[in-house]
Design an enzyme around this catalytic site. Structure first.
Site, PDB file in Angstrom:
ATOM      1  N   SER A   1       0.851  -1.188   0.000  1.00 26.93           N
ATOM      2  CA  SER A   1       0.000   0.000   0.000  1.00 26.93           C
ATOM      3  C   SER A   1       0.893   1.247   0.000  1.00 26.93           C
ATOM      4  O   SER A   1       1.700   1.424  -0.897  1.00 26.93           O
ATOM      5  CB  SER A   1      -0.961  -0.042   1.190  1.00 26.93           C
TER       6      SER A   1
ATOM      7  N   GLU B   1      -9.089  -4.566  -5.225  1.00 33.99           N
ATOM      8  CA  GLU B   1      -8.302  -3.639  -4.417  1.00 33.99           C
ATOM      9  C   GLU B   1      -9.138  -2.533  -3.781  1.00 33.99           C
ATOM     10  O   GLU B   1      -8.978  -2.203  -2.617  1.00 33.99           O
ATOM     11  CB  GLU B   1      -7.209  -2.996  -5.273  1.00 33.99           C
TER      12      GLU B   1
ATOM     13  N   HIS C   1      -7.914  -5.401  -0.766  1.00 29.45           N
ATOM     14  CA  HIS C   1      -6.624  -4.731  -0.590  1.00 29.45           C
ATOM     15  C   HIS C   1      -5.887  -5.288   0.628  1.00 29.45           C
ATOM     16  O   HIS C   1      -6.470  -5.461   1.701  1.00 29.45           O
ATOM     17  CB  HIS C   1      -6.877  -3.231  -0.397  1.00 29.45           C
TER      18      HIS C   1
END
Length: 513
Positions: A211, A328, A418
């Site tokens: 991330s 995601e 995600h």
């Protein structure tokens, strides 16, 4: 003692020595600042809370990291340091984060400092405003015994890590902001100087992050100051390889104005007054809108957009391994992300390109379809990830490897969310994994550690992971049946290619992300 008894005794001693050597580990190390003692359990040593810079407090707030302050005697390294100061929603324990936070952690199963194991340096996520180096999922208890030395690092967050302002520019004589990024550089410099004490090879360092940590990895790929501090890079679920139309990272002229406005909101008249404020006063002040403090093209560490740097072959050319999950972003991305994407895709020009987008991501009456999920995913995560791999394969001399993570249960019918690959990478799950999850985790850990070792994830007995190139655009799909295949929805990526080439940056000067 007869000859048979003698041979048996020698064999027993050899087995005993071998057994004990397999449990041997490094307990003490001499590092920058002094001597430290870690904890050893079952042949694995952990060293927690090792300082890699001076505390960035007082006069050192909003300055690049300064050298470690030495200590006398042996420093016990058995407790994690506080995370870098951040909001802790619903958590009343203020000791969990602190402005004094530039520490890292090491896990190693090396028996002696003479070993030269590949090193993996984890950069945590959290939107550059949260996260920690000691989240349980990133412990090295599963990864380090597989032949690497794992390091997890902290970096300053939010206003403490990414505030730029005119006074700070004047003070430095360069730019300002990016203090959190300078922290990652200082940690890598520490690794280069000290990791051999833990059996690590300073010339085989892999940076990997997820991330916002993946964003940092990609920024370091374009940072001249990072050259030579790492030899491979892994980015999971996010890279900063946006086209210039999105203007992110932002130019210094934008971010320093945000910083000036922030100082006004603190009711301080100068930099000295701002540095004298309690950390809580800065923490509780409202962040700039819409997306808070972010990285800056400061001209010193970040010199341009990666898009431009790679086109000009001005980047740190290493093997890369990059990828993302199938779902995601989902259907609820932040409002400013939706506004940015819709303003780019729905502009007044580029009609044929917009039509191609509509065909590749068809709208329906169902809210949970590709237009809301997979277009967001590809626009903000998938396309930048693919573009980095594409540019590396065209401009670089080292391979790019791409993955798609698609391990999910029936409660997530549109794909893996995600960051859900992180437990598989480290082997640490929030609840006991199923046999299928354990098998996929073992496979992923083998690929990641192979990549850290040789710059190539492939190895004996593993499904072949084909390198990415412009023509084939191959990716490793992690699922119930992991395999190399072409990227999914290449038509969508090509439609985004055409649209982003059509949209003119000068007409989109208000876009930021």
């Amino acid at each position: 003692m007869n000859s048979l008894s003698h041979r048996l005794a020698i064999a027993a001693l050899f087995c005993f020595a071998a057994a004990n050597s397999s449990l041997a580990a490094i307990e003490y190390a001499n590092i920058t600042g002094g001597r430290v003692q870690g904890e050893v359990k079952d042949g694995l040593a952990s060293f927690k809370g090792l300082p890699f810079a001076a505390p960035p407090v007082g006069a050192l707030r909003w300055k690049v990291p300064q050298p470690v302050i030495a200590w006398r005697g042996v420093r016990e390294a058995n407790t994690f340091a506080p995370a870098c100061i951040q909001p802790w929603d619903g958590n009343p324990d203020p000791t969990l984060s602190n402005e004094d936070c530039l520490y890292l952690n090491v896990w190693t199963a090396a028996a002696t400092a003479k070993e030269r194991r590949p090193v993996m340096v984890w950069i945590h996520g959290g939107g550059l405003s949260g996260g920690m180096s000691w989240e349980r999922l990133s412990y090295g208890t599963k990864l380090a015994p597989e032949g690497v030395v794992l390091v997890t690092i902290a970096y300053r967050l939010g206003a403490f890590g990414f505030l730029a302002a005119p006074e700070l520019n004047l003070e430095s004589g360069k730019g300002s902001g990016n203090y959190g990024l300078f922290d990652t550089l200082a940690a890598l410099q520490w690794v280069h100087a000290n990791i051999a004490q833990f059996g690590g090879d300073p010339n085989r360092v892999t940076i990997f992050g997820g991330s916002a940590g993946g964003h940092i990895v990609s920024l370091l790929a374009g940072a001249p100051a990072a050259k030579g501090l790492y030899q491979r890079a892994i980015a999971q679920g996010g890279v900063l390889f946006y086209p210039s139309v999105l203007r992110y990272p932002r130019p210094l002229v934008d971010t320093e104005q945000m910083g000036e406005d922030f100082f006004k909101s603190l009711s301080v008249s100068d930099l000295k007054s701002a540095r004298s404020l309690p950390a809580d006063a800065i923490l509780k002040a409202p962040d700039p809108k819409p997306s808070g403090f972010r990285a800056t093209i400061d001209g010193s560490l970040i010199v341009d957009l990666n898009e431009q740097l790679f086109h000009q072959a001005r980047f740190n050319d290493t093997p890369i391994l990059v990828g993302f999950s199938t779902d995601e972003v989902g259907t609820d991305p932040p409002k400013h992300m939706v506004e940015v994407m819709e303003s780019v895709i729905g502009g007044p020009d580029c009609k044929p390109e917009q039509a191609a987008i509509a065909n590749a991501y068809p709208r329906t009456d169902d809210e949970n379809t590709s237009m809301l999920r997979y277009l967001y995913r590809d626009f903000f995560v998938g396309w930048p990830t693919r573009e980095w791999a594409r540019q590396q394969s065209i401009q670089g001399h080292n391979h790019a490897y791409v993955y798609i993570f698609d391990v999910h249960g029936p409660e997530h019918p549109f794909g893996a969310w995600h960051a859900t690959e992180y437990p598989f990478v480290f082997g640490n799950f929030p609840k006991p994994p199923t046999p299928k999850e354990e098998a996929i985790s073992t496979l992923i850990r083998k690929y990641w550690t192979n990549f850290a070792t040789r710059g190539d994830p492939n190895g004996h007995g593993l499904p072949i992971w084909k390198a990415f190139d412009q023509d084939s655009q191959m990716a490793m799909l992690f699922s119930d049946s992991s395999r190399s295949q072409p990227l999914p929805n290449i038509a969508g990526f090509k439609a985004l290619d055409a649209l982003l080439q059509c949209v003119k940056p000068e007409n989109e000067s208000s876009h930021t992300h």
